[in-house]
Scaffold this motif. Structure first.
Motif, short mmCIF file in Angstrom:
data_model
loop_
_atom_site.label_atom_id
_atom_site.label_comp_id
_atom_site.label_asym_id
_atom_site.label_seq_id
_atom_site.Cartn_x
_atom_site.Cartn_y
_atom_site.Cartn_z
N ARG A 53 -9.91 3.44 0.39
CA ARG A 53 -8.84 2.47 0.64
C ARG A 53 -9.41 1.12 1.08
O ARG A 53 -8.91 0.06 0.69
N GLU A 103 -2.95 11.31 -0.73
CA GLU A 103 -1.83 11.37 0.23
C GLU A 103 -0.91 12.54 -0.11
O GLU A 103 -0.43 13.24 0.79
N HIS A 154 1.94 8.46 5.26
CA HIS A 154 0.88 9.21 5.93
C HIS A 154 -0.39 8.98 5.12
O HIS A 154 -0.39 8.27 4.11
N TYR A 155 -1.49 9.57 5.58
CA TYR A 155 -2.78 9.26 4.96
C TYR A 155 -3.31 10.44 4.15
O TYR A 155 -2.75 11.53 4.20
N VAL A 161 0.84 -1.20 0.00
CA VAL A 161 0.00 0.00 0.00
C VAL A 161 0.88 1.26 0.00
O VAL A 161 0.47 2.32 -0.45
N ASN A 162 2.13 1.13 0.46
CA ASN A 162 3.02 2.29 0.47
C ASN A 162 3.90 2.32 -0.78
O ASN A 162 4.12 3.38 -1.38
N HIS A 184 5.17 8.11 0.44
CA HIS A 184 4.60 8.66 1.67
C HIS A 184 4.34 7.56 2.70
O HIS A 184 4.08 6.40 2.33
MG LIG Z 1 0.57 4.27 3.77
#
Ligand SMILES: [Mg+2]
Ligand SMILES: C[S@@+](CC[C@H](N)C(=O)[O-])C[C@H]1O[C@@H](n2cnc3c(N)ncnc32)[C@H](O)[C@@H]1O
Ligand SMILES: CC(C)=CCC/C(C)=C/COP(=O)(O)OP(=O)(O)O
Length: 299
Positions: free
Chosen positions: A267, A88, A57-58, A43-44, A55
């Motif tokens: 998400r 993001e 962060h959300y 997911v990152n 990132h």
């Molecule tokens: Mg993430």
């Protein structure tokens, strides 16, 4: 970013970070260093591969439904990833927009810089130097590799360093921030260090999740998030008290909870879910957890 170069190849090219501290200050920080050295969630990485801005962060903002296209379409997953990443990056731009008037000769500090996406964006926005600190040597190497890729290495530098004890000269920094990294440290210690490095009149900004004192105590969802990330979410009250105790006076406090829910609801429909989505969605909905931006002046 050259689409042929993915995060895996890039990480392989990253030279060892030249700036390492001998070891973390506490056993907890050693655990956090190991967490981030070992982190490689799709997911990152898949979101960062979209444009080379990585990132941790959300997102915030409305979902662009048109950009998602037809869910039955073969490209729908790729479009969903791009939209999550856009949200993001919008969050990082929103934080940077609260740093005030930053000049090309200024220095900014990203406290808990991750893989450095916000650092690159800060340099692109202000043309200034951006120093980042992280406990993870892997993240520092990755961020420095990206800076070299972009030929920003003279302005964007990550180092392995405890954000509570940085090497930056007293009063030398025009702006500093914590983007979803303040829940790993004591806030009195954190704001004492930001207050030290910031010039008088400098600006501090954080975007953070915090538990809502109106709810009473941290909810079970907040406890789940703490366990998932090995972090220690603070209350909104603690942020404002620790800032006031360290010459950081809030100029803006914005509740971004309604702005981050669309990101989480989108998400939760993706193949990249990590299992923590319900805790964020439920805690934002029941009011026990809030997503805040706080911008404060160093006085
Ligand atoms: Mg993430
Ligand atoms: C959720 S990530 C956020 C990364 C980045 N701010 C972003 O928005 O992508 C949390 C970061 O805080 C860093 N961190 C946690 N405790 C720290 C400490 N005591 N000193 C320096 N960095 C720390 C971690 O290494 C990690 O890079
Ligand atoms: C708002 C709060 C309490 C955040 C905790 C800090 C954190 C781990 C943020 C996201 O990192 P990430 O992008 O690596 O997480 P994920 O794998 O869930 O995308």
């Amino acid at each position: 970013m050259d689409s042929s170069v993915t995060h895996t190849e890039l990480a392989a090219t990253a030279a060892p970070s030249a700036l390492r501290i001998p070891r973390p200050a506490t056993p907890y920080q050693g655990d956090i260093a190991r967490y981030w050295d070992g982190e490689a969630r799709p997911v990152n990485l898949r979101l960062g591969d979209v444009d080379g801005l990585y990132h941790h962060h959300y997102g915030i903002g409305e979902v662009d439904r048109a950009a998602l296209g037809d869910p039955e379409d073969s490209t729908s997953e790729k479009k969903l990833i791009a939209e999550l990443h856009r949200l993001e990056s919008a969050q990082a731009e929103y934080l940077l927009g609260h740093l005030g008037d930053i000049g090309r000769d200024d220095t900014l500090v990203d406290a808990g810089c991750g893989r450095g996406g916000s650092m690159v964006m800060a340099h692109q926005r202000f043309g200034c130097k951006v120093e980042g600190v992280t406990l993870s040597a892997k993240q520092a190497d990755f961020a420095n590799g990206r800076a070299r890729e972009l030929r920003f290495q003279d302005h964007v530098r990550a180092r392995v360093c405890n954000m509570l004890a940085t090497p930056f000269e007293t009063g030398s920094v025009a702006g500093s921030w914590n983007n979803e990294s303040s829940m790993y440290v004591d806030l009195q210690d954190l704001f004492a260090e930001h207050s030290r490095i910031l010039s008088v009149g400098g600006r501090y900004v954080t975007i953070t999740g915090c538990w809502n004192p109106r709810y009473g105590q941290p909810s079970k969802w907040v406890s789940q998030i703490n366990a998932h990330f090995e972090c220690n979410i603070h209350s909104r009250r603690e942020y404002l008290r620790a800032m006031a105790d360290n010459r950081l006076v809030p100029q803006t406090v914005i509740d971004l909870t309604p702005d981050t829910l669309p990101y989480w609801e989108l998400r939760a429909t993706s193949s990249l879910v990590t299992g923590i989505e319900d805790a964020f969605i439920n805690s934002y909905r029941d009011g026990s957890f809030q997503y805040l931006l706080i911008a404060a002046d160093r006085v």
